[in-house]
Design a protein around this motif. Structure first.
Motif, PDB file in Angstrom:
ATOM      1  N   UNK A  53      -6.453   9.746 -24.723  1.00  0.00           N
ATOM      2  CA  UNK A  53      -5.184   9.886 -24.028  1.00  0.00           C
ATOM      3  C   UNK A  53      -4.060   9.221 -24.821  1.00  0.00           C
ATOM      4  N   UNK A  54      -3.017   9.985 -25.053  1.00  0.00           N
ATOM      5  CA  UNK A  54      -1.848   9.486 -25.781  1.00  0.00           C
ATOM      6  C   UNK A  54      -0.645   9.513 -24.832  1.00  0.00           C
ATOM      7  N   UNK A  55      -0.134   8.345 -24.507  1.00  0.00           N
ATOM      8  CA  UNK A  55       1.029   8.245 -23.618  1.00  0.00           C
ATOM      9  C   UNK A  55       2.303   8.124 -24.441  1.00  0.00           C
ATOM     10  N   UNK A  56       3.289   8.945 -24.086  1.00  0.00           N
ATOM     11  CA  UNK A  56       4.611   8.887 -24.712  1.00  0.00           C
ATOM     12  C   UNK A  56       5.645   8.601 -23.631  1.00  0.00           C
ATOM     13  N   UNK A  57       6.422   7.531 -23.757  1.00  0.00           N
ATOM     14  CA  UNK A  57       7.405   7.212 -22.706  1.00  0.00           C
ATOM     15  C   UNK A  57       8.461   8.297 -22.583  1.00  0.00           C
ATOM     16  N   UNK A  81      -8.854   5.472 -24.972  1.00  0.00           N
ATOM     17  CA  UNK A  81      -9.970   6.393 -24.742  1.00  0.00           C
ATOM     18  C   UNK A  81     -10.669   6.038 -23.434  1.00  0.00           C
ATOM     19  N   UNK A  82     -11.262   7.065 -22.816  1.00  0.00           N
ATOM     20  CA  UNK A  82     -12.080   6.861 -21.620  1.00  0.00           C
ATOM     21  C   UNK A  82     -13.399   7.607 -21.789  1.00  0.00           C
ATOM     22  N   UNK A 249     -10.549   2.483 -29.760  1.00  0.00           N
ATOM     23  CA  UNK A 249     -11.075   3.192 -30.932  1.00  0.00           C
ATOM     24  C   UNK A 249     -11.984   4.364 -30.589  1.00  0.00           C
ATOM     25  N   UNK A 250     -12.433   4.459 -29.350  1.00  0.00           N
ATOM     26  CA  UNK A 250     -13.316   5.556 -28.955  1.00  0.00           C
ATOM     27  C   UNK A 250     -14.774   5.238 -29.244  1.00  0.00           C
ATOM     28  N   UNK A 251     -15.566   6.290 -29.483  1.00  0.00           N
ATOM     29  CA  UNK A 251     -16.985   6.112 -29.780  1.00  0.00           C
ATOM     30  C   UNK A 251     -17.155   5.568 -31.189  1.00  0.00           C
TER      31      UNK A 251
END
Length: 362
Positions: A53-57, A81-82, A249-251
């Motif tokens: 997930x990439x959040x951009x304000x 990451x989730x 960093x993810x997996x």
């Protein structure tokens, strides 16, 4: 995953009946004409679904509290990451310890022996229905947000002050909400003619509101990926390390200490009793005879798989928990060759994942 191919081996030889064939452990350079087949060893596929997930304000995030009463809106980009879940499936691979040879003798036509591309036995005198890919195909998807600027009015585009743009955008959001409320109450001056038209109008209003809200609360782009680990169990295991996971960093590889560990437990349920030991020969002659014939099997050898509880988890979360059939936790049995007389056309189907006997048909 490479799709399983069905190789149909039609063995034309000479024999009076399948009952007169000899089945033995394959010996290179010794075994002669006939069919050679493997029984499968079961592989566990652990497929982990991860969301990036990439959040951009939002362009107007600093005005979210002033005009929309929304607190704690982030004003910086964020990547995280989730780990959503795990899926457990099985597949078969040739078990090198279970390689058998069917020797055909006599004067009639042999049965059809169906093997997959790895030489694993799938069936006798039947064409098994091809199965779907044994390991899940990685599913990668990305969810893109709507561009909010496509919903800006001419007045919003003309202003040079962000504060003024925020004021106009907030007013537009409140107007949309008010119009939707009137439509739902049936109080709008221009009500749609039917329910379907109302649904279309309401959906358009919702999309417009969400797009304008993104100017204040920002957008999150979600990318979903699937990563598959293959586990080949030979015995029970507890807290075996599959890999590691980090929200930043993810997996990660299991040796990368930047992430929290992901474990797998494999617990044998002991549903299949161990094979009884063969009685020892009492004299030298009997021992020699037993040594000579100990590889012979009077019929078709197949697997009787056992059950195992599989659990994939981290220190705080269980991602998957399931009971699976594994050939490694069972033993082999023999289907009597008496079934395969020349007066019968017996069809036998085996499970390509476990080597278990699925069905016998005439």
């Amino acid at each position: 995953m490479k799709r399983t191919a069905i190789l149909v081996t039609t063995l034309w030889g000479v024999l009076t009946s399948f009952a007169q064939t000899a089945i033995s452990t394959y010996q290179p350079g010794v075994s002669t004409e006939g069919a050679v087949y493997y029984l499968p060893k079961t592989v566990i596929n652990v497929s982990l679904t991860v969301e990036k997930k990439v959040y951009t304000p939002g362009e107007l995030s600093q005005y979210a509290e002033r005009y929309l009463r929304i607190n704690n809106v982030a004003d910086k980009e964020n990547l995280y990451y989730e780990l959503k879940n795990a899926t457990l499936t099985t597949m078969g691979m040739p078990d090198e310890k279970k390689l058998y040879h069917i020797l055909f003798t006599g004067n009639s036509v042999t049965p059809l022996v169906h093997l997959n591309e790895s030489g694993v036995l799938l069936g006798i005198n039947t064409s098994p229905t091809p199965t779907a890919s044994e390991a899940p195909t990685p599913q990668n998807s990305e969810q893109q947000p709507v561009d909010p600027r496509t919903y800006l009015t001419e007045e919003m585009l003309m202003v040079t002050s962000k504060a003024k743009m925020a004021e106009l955008a907030a007013k537009e959001i409140y107007d949309i909400r008010e119009s939707r409320k009137l439509l739902l109450r049936g109080q709008n001056d221009n009500m749609p003619k039917d329910g379907e038209a109302l649904k279309i109008i309401l959906k358009g209003m919702e999309e417009q509101e969400q797009a304008l809200m993104q100017l204040f609360i920002g957008t999150t782009v979600t990318e979903t990926t699937t990563h598959t680990y293959q586990v080949i169990p030979d015995s029970e295991t507890e807290r075996a390390l599959l890999g590691r996971f980090s929200r930043k960093l993810g997996l990660l590889h299991k040796d990368d200490l930047a992430g929290a560990p992901i474990y797998i437990d494999i617990t044998n349920k002991n549903t299949v009793p161990a094979p009884a030991p063969e009685p020892e020969a009492t004299d030298k002659k009997a021992k020699l005879k037993g040594k000579k014939n100990n590889t012979k099997q009077d019929g078709l050898v197949y697997n009787l798989p056992g059950k195992a509880d599989i659990k994939v988890y981290s220190n705080n979360t269980v991602f998957a928990e399931e009971c699976l059939s594994l050939s490694q936790f069972g033993n082999t049995e023999t289907l009597s060759s008496a079934l395969f007389s020349k007066k019968k056309d017996i069809k036998v189907t085996l499970d390509p994942h476990t080597g278990a006997l699925l069905r016998i048909e005439e």
